[in-house]
Design a protein around this motif. Structure first.
Motif, short mmCIF file in Angstrom:
data_model
loop_
_atom_site.label_atom_id
_atom_site.label_comp_id
_atom_site.label_asym_id
_atom_site.label_seq_id
_atom_site.Cartn_x
_atom_site.Cartn_y
_atom_site.Cartn_z
N PRO A 8 8.80 -8.39 -1.67
CA PRO A 8 8.83 -7.94 -0.27
C PRO A 8 7.43 -7.57 0.20
N ARG A 9 7.09 -7.96 1.41
CA ARG A 9 5.74 -7.74 1.94
C ARG A 9 5.73 -6.52 2.86
N ALA A 10 5.67 -5.34 2.28
CA ALA A 10 5.54 -4.12 3.09
C ALA A 10 4.12 -4.03 3.62
N PRO A 11 3.94 -3.34 4.74
CA PRO A 11 2.58 -3.19 5.27
C PRO A 11 1.67 -2.51 4.26
N ALA A 12 0.42 -2.92 4.26
CA ALA A 12 -0.55 -2.32 3.34
C ALA A 12 -0.70 -0.84 3.64
N SER A 13 -0.67 -0.02 2.61
CA SER A 13 -0.76 1.42 2.77
C SER A 13 -2.04 1.93 2.12
N GLY A 14 -2.83 2.69 2.90
CA GLY A 14 -4.04 3.26 2.34
C GLY A 14 -3.75 4.22 1.21
N TRP A 15 -2.65 4.99 1.33
CA TRP A 15 -2.33 5.96 0.29
C TRP A 15 -1.93 5.28 -1.01
N THR A 125 -8.07 -4.24 -11.49
CA THR A 125 -9.14 -4.68 -10.59
C THR A 125 -8.58 -5.58 -9.49
N VAL A 126 -7.77 -6.55 -9.89
CA VAL A 126 -7.19 -7.47 -8.93
C VAL A 126 -6.19 -6.75 -8.03
N ALA A 127 -5.37 -5.88 -8.62
CA ALA A 127 -4.35 -5.18 -7.85
C ALA A 127 -4.97 -4.29 -6.77
N VAL A 128 -6.03 -3.58 -7.10
CA VAL A 128 -6.69 -2.72 -6.12
C VAL A 128 -7.22 -3.55 -4.96
N ILE A 129 -7.84 -4.68 -5.27
CA ILE A 129 -8.39 -5.54 -4.22
C ILE A 129 -7.26 -6.10 -3.34
N GLU A 130 -6.16 -6.51 -3.96
CA GLU A 130 -5.05 -7.10 -3.22
C GLU A 130 -4.31 -6.07 -2.36
N LEU A 131 -4.28 -4.83 -2.81
CA LEU A 131 -3.54 -3.80 -2.08
C LEU A 131 -4.35 -3.16 -0.95
N ALA A 132 -5.62 -3.48 -0.87
CA ALA A 132 -6.49 -2.83 0.11
C ALA A 132 -6.02 -3.14 1.53
N PRO A 133 -5.80 -2.10 2.36
CA PRO A 133 -5.52 -2.36 3.78
C PRO A 133 -6.77 -2.85 4.48
N ASP A 134 -6.61 -3.33 5.69
CA ASP A 134 -7.73 -3.96 6.40
C ASP A 134 -8.97 -3.07 6.46
N ALA A 135 -8.77 -1.78 6.64
CA ALA A 135 -9.91 -0.88 6.78
C ALA A 135 -10.72 -0.75 5.50
N TRP A 136 -10.11 -1.13 4.38
CA TRP A 136 -10.77 -0.98 3.08
C TRP A 136 -11.21 -2.30 2.48
#
Length: 402
Positions: A8-15, A125-136
């Protein structure tokens, strides 16, 4: 055509992005907690300095085993299951250290700690990059790098402070870490999956190969990487012994700070790398490492904490610049369909450098003494970095006629 299970593609969350980065930092922090405690283990169990280096090297065995075994699994089963497995390994390592009563359990704890790091190094490393919201997005790679190296640096600092100024010196750091892992577990559990998983996953070992067209770039990058990671191993495994027996400082908080500062400097070096022209990034890293290990060796010879610490900062900067530049050079030279394999081979060389040299330090110290061994190690790392520098300059000189 294989079928896929689409997450499921939930919106990217900064938290949640920061939560997974926190899990990354915390896992890597756990792998260096024993550093300032090695002298205590040595005294309590009667270990030689050689045995301490063997205990440390067991960590690299776990890292390499996990990299080879699970290096490609997150693409098949998803990032979250691998990250949850890494957190579980980290927790098991804590439990073993909390109950350690001798060599066997310390070795087991270090191997399993290495497994947790081996799983997280690539997958997180990959997961952090992929989870980054647009601002990050623009800073996501640095966040992953900072979580990795910053965690490695914080481990000795936290364990040193607790080991020196709090009760239960051999256990409290692992108990605190185990409690914090519960928060990391929640963060990873709540994070969304970022890959499409095949209906029938194919779990294969990671191949280690170097295509012929990559070897010209790989050789100097690997030599520089080996030298830099050997320095990280030196500070993580043997800095407490040098601080105590050569420099005359046995405060665990100070030992932890000196061991951690090289990782903080490495993080800063990786951040600085883009300030230099691309062809000169790795040569600059090699030159800074040569300067830094020269000061480390001089600090040992002069029994000067200030010179030794200054060398740690400079060599950490050089390692960070050289590591990021070398990895980038190798990746750029690799065919797109073999970049993962070449990167894994590069990391394999780096983690071998964490183990073999420090065991060599333990063996050599028995014959010629710790101070002479430390100065000899500094010379060896300087020579390796100089060799990589010569190969790089020669490669650049030949490039126009190629």
């Amino acid at each position: 055509m294989p079928s896929f299970t689409t997450p499921p593609r939930a919106p990217a969350s900064g938290w949640l992005f920061l939560g997974v980065a926190f899990a990354f930092l915390l896992t890597m922090l756990g792998t260096t907690l024993p550093t300032p405690l090695y002298p205590v283990y040595q005294q309590r169990f009667g270990f030689s300095q050689l045995m301490i280096t063997v205990i440390f090297a067991a960590y690299a065995v776990g890292v390499i085993a996990a990299l080879i075994t699970t290096g490609r699994w997150s693409d098949q089963v998803g990032r979250r299951p691998l990250l949850l497995g890494g957190l579980l390994a980290s927790a098991i390592s804590d439990v073993i250290f909390l109950n350690s009563d001798g060599l066997a359990m310390l070795l087991a704890g270090r191997v399993i700690s290495g497994v947790s790091a081996g799983i997280f190094t690539g997958t997180a490393t990959v997961a952090v990059i992929e989870l980054a919201p647009d601002a990050w997005k623009r800073t996501a790679t640095f966040v992953a790098t900072a979580a990795n190296m910053g965690g490695l640096g914080l481990g000795p600092v936290v364990a040193g402070l607790l080991g020196e100024y709090a009760p239960w010196p051999l256990h409290l750091a692992f108990a605190v870490h185990l409690g914090l892992l519960a928060l990391a577990l929640v963060a990873v559990w709540l994070a969304r999956e970022t890959v499409e998983r095949p209906a029938h996953p194919r779990l294969r070992l990671q191949r280690l190969t170097i295509p012929p067209e990559v070897r010209g770039a790989f050789l100097p990058a690997a030599i520089a990487g080996f030298a830099g990671f050997a320095v990280l191993g030196f500070f993580t495994a043997t800095a407490p012994a040098f601080m105590n027996e050569v420099l005359g400082h046995d405060n665990r908080a100070l030992v932890g700070f000196v061991a951690g500062v090289v990782f903080f400097a490495s993080t800063l070096g990786q951040l600085m790398v883009n300030r230099f022209p691309q062809p000169w990034r790795l040569p600059i890293g090699c030159a800074v490492v040569i300067l830094g290990v020269g000061l480390v060796g001089a600090g040992i010879g002069l029994a000067s904490l200030g010179v030794f610490l200054g060398g740690a900062v400079i060599v950490g900067l050089g390692q960070g610049i050289g590591f990021r530049a070398g990895l980038g050079m190798v990746t750029a030279a690799s065919p797109p369909d073999q970049r993962g394999t070449v990167t894994s081979t590069f990391f394999f060389v780096a983690y071998v450098a964490l183990s073999i040299p420090v065991v060599g330090i333990g063996l050599t110290a028995r014959a010629i003494g710790l101070a002479a061994t430390g100065m000899g190690f500094a010379v060896l790392v300087g020579l390796l970095s100089a060799l990589a520098l010569v190969l790089l300059v020669r490669r650049q000189a030949l490039a126009p006629s190629a």
